[in-house]
Write a protein that holds these residues in place. Structure first.
Motif, mmCIF file in Angstrom:
data_model
loop_
_atom_site.group_PDB
_atom_site.id
_atom_site.type_symbol
_atom_site.label_atom_id
_atom_site.label_comp_id
_atom_site.label_asym_id
_atom_site.label_seq_id
_atom_site.Cartn_x
_atom_site.Cartn_y
_atom_site.Cartn_z
ATOM 1 N N GLY A 53 32.819 -24.655 -12.621
ATOM 2 C CA GLY A 53 32.053 -25.130 -11.477
ATOM 3 C C GLY A 53 30.677 -24.537 -11.379
ATOM 4 N N THR A 54 30.056 -24.160 -12.491
ATOM 5 C CA THR A 54 28.721 -23.580 -12.409
ATOM 6 C C THR A 54 27.634 -24.635 -12.410
ATOM 7 O OG1 THR A 54 28.741 -23.352 -14.818
ATOM 8 C CG2 THR A 54 29.425 -21.457 -13.543
ATOM 9 N N ALA A 64 33.899 -27.851 7.024
ATOM 10 C CA ALA A 64 34.838 -28.121 8.095
ATOM 11 C C ALA A 64 35.881 -27.026 8.178
ATOM 12 C CB ALA A 64 35.520 -29.471 7.858
ATOM 13 N N ALA A 65 36.048 -26.494 9.392
ATOM 14 C CA ALA A 65 37.052 -25.452 9.657
ATOM 15 C C ALA A 65 36.856 -24.238 8.773
ATOM 16 C CB ALA A 65 38.466 -26.015 9.462
ATOM 17 N N GLY A 66 35.646 -24.015 8.289
ATOM 18 C CA GLY A 66 35.363 -22.827 7.491
ATOM 19 C C GLY A 66 35.937 -22.875 6.101
ATOM 20 N N ALA A 67 36.329 -24.054 5.603
ATOM 21 C CA ALA A 67 36.949 -24.151 4.279
ATOM 22 C C ALA A 67 35.889 -24.191 3.184
ATOM 23 C CB ALA A 67 37.824 -25.400 4.204
ATOM 24 N N ARG A 68 36.275 -23.742 1.976
ATOM 25 C CA ARG A 68 35.402 -23.805 0.808
ATOM 26 C C ARG A 68 36.215 -24.361 -0.359
ATOM 27 N NH1 ARG A 68 32.714 -22.741 4.515
ATOM 28 N NH2 ARG A 68 30.963 -21.286 4.699
ATOM 29 N N LEU A 69 35.586 -25.164 -1.208
ATOM 30 C CA LEU A 69 36.279 -25.803 -2.314
ATOM 31 C C LEU A 69 35.710 -25.311 -3.638
ATOM 32 C CD1 LEU A 69 38.279 -27.977 -3.280
ATOM 33 C CD2 LEU A 69 36.426 -29.638 -3.106
ATOM 34 N N TYR A 70 36.601 -24.841 -4.539
ATOM 35 C CA TYR A 70 36.217 -24.399 -5.876
ATOM 36 C C TYR A 70 37.080 -25.135 -6.896
ATOM 37 C CZ TYR A 70 33.754 -20.474 -3.705
ATOM 38 O OH TYR A 70 32.901 -19.708 -2.974
ATOM 39 N N HIS A 71 36.735 -24.962 -8.185
ATOM 40 C CA HIS A 71 37.543 -25.533 -9.253
ATOM 41 C C HIS A 71 38.077 -24.420 -10.134
ATOM 42 C CE1 HIS A 71 35.213 -29.124 -8.066
ATOM 43 N NE2 HIS A 71 36.332 -29.751 -8.385
#
Length: 355
Positions: A53-54, A64-71
């Motif tokens: 994910g770079t 939303a709701a403080g969430a973070r998405l990574y791979h």
């Protein structure tokens, strides 16, 4: 920001930190590496850490709701975390994942205390602890329940300073004795002066809002001789949280606690007096400094099957100290009442009838 896993140089499997051996272990080929060996290999072949994910999708911001998405670097699956999580596991391939951007810059810890107690030992210690508790629910003893323990690095602020203290007081000694029908009292007064310097090192305070404060501070103290300069690799194989509280939020409280302790120590050094009347006291703090560290904690939660109450437990991952509020099985208490208290009550009633 990128997600990182530390890969085994031999087979490419994910490396996790082994608390017992204090080395990095591959759970696939069982190879072991020290930090020095990994650094040497990284210099020789370009590194043992793999990023994902770079590019365009790096650290996709899910606000939303403080969430973070990574791979996940290993399988490409999406990893959703809250904004304070800095290390976790991929839910699909189960490889350990470190979220690189979470501990950069000012958020990077100064120190880490590595886990000294591994999962197996932690489970055994917890089972021994609850084995001594007679009135907890039977489901609390299940292997499935104990196996849900999670190793978490909790963030703590560390406060250090020098305190220059001084005390001036009047000490009073009283002596009383009887002679015949008279009682005599002798009163002597003394000038008492005390002065000293106290060094405070690494006074810890919880730095995570969502942490249960009773547990985060209940596992204290940690043995500060175990402090290591922070290395990201120590997080591999564990969950880690980054701080979301700054030292300004409790600096006044900590300074007052240090000053009170310094003055109290000076008073306690003036022994042998019937009373001590303080005229002047001071405790000046000098060279105050804050540092940031990640400390090891094994955590466990239990949900009551009837009322749904959540019980939280924590174990110091360095010393083994355990804290938490245990659930109570009301049926076991009822059995205790029927087998012990009821017969005693009946005996007392019968005995009182014949007296």
């Amino acid at each position: 920001m990128a997600a990182i896993t530390y890969k085994c140089p031999n087979c490419g499997g994910g490396l996790v930190f082994d608390p017992k051996a204090q080395t990095y272990k591959c759970e696939y080929c069982l190879s072991g590496f020290s930090l020095t060996e990994l650094e040497a290999l990284a210099g020789a072949d370009g590194g043992t850490a793999q990023e994902a994910g770079t590019g365009q999708n790096a650290g996709i911001g899910q606000e939303a709701a403080g969430a973070r998405l990574y791979h996940c670097p290993s399988c490409g699956a999406e990893i959703v975390t809250d904004e304070t999580t800095a290390a976790t596991f991929c839910y699909y391939c189960h490889n350990p994942v470190i979220l690189e951007g979470r501990l950069d810059g000012s958020a990077q810890p100064d120190y880490v205390i590595p886990f000294a107690i591994g999962r197996k030992q932690a489970e055994e210690m917890f089972q021994q602890w609850i084995g001594k508790k007679r009135y907890v629910p039977s489901g609390f003893y299940s292997k499935k329940q104990i196996a849900s323990m999670t190793g978490v690095y909790f963030p703590y602020w560390l406060y250090s300073c020098q305190v220059d203290g001084e005390l001036e007081a009047e000490g009073v000694k009283l002596r009383m004795w009887d002679a015949g029908s008279l009682r005599y009292t002798e009163r002597k007064t003394f000038e008492v002066s005390r002065r000293g310097t106290m060094s405070v090192r690494h006074m810890a305070r919880n730095a995570l809002k969502k942490a249960n404060r009773m547990l985060a501070e209940g596992v204290l103290p940690f043995q500060m001789e175990g402090l290591q300069e922070f290395q990201m690799g120590y997080l591999s194989g564990f969950v880690a949280e980054k701080r979301d509280m700054e030292q300004q939020q409790f600096a006044a409280e900590v300074e007052q606690e240090v000053q009170n302790f310094a003055v109290s120590s000076l008073k306690n050094s003036a022994e042998g007096y019937s009373s001590l009347n303080v005229r002047r006291q001071r405790a000046d703090i000098q060279d105050a400094r804050w540092r940031y560290g990640l400390f090891p904690v094994w955590t466990l939660t239990y949900k009551g099957p009837k009322d749904g109450t959540i019980y939280y437990f924590a174990m110091n991952g360095q010393t083994g100290k355990i804290c938490g509020k245990l659930p109570v099985d009301k049926r076991k208490l009822a059995v205790l009442f029927l087998t012990v208290f009821v017969p005693i009550l009946a005996f007392l009633l019968i005995g009182g009838y014949f007296i």
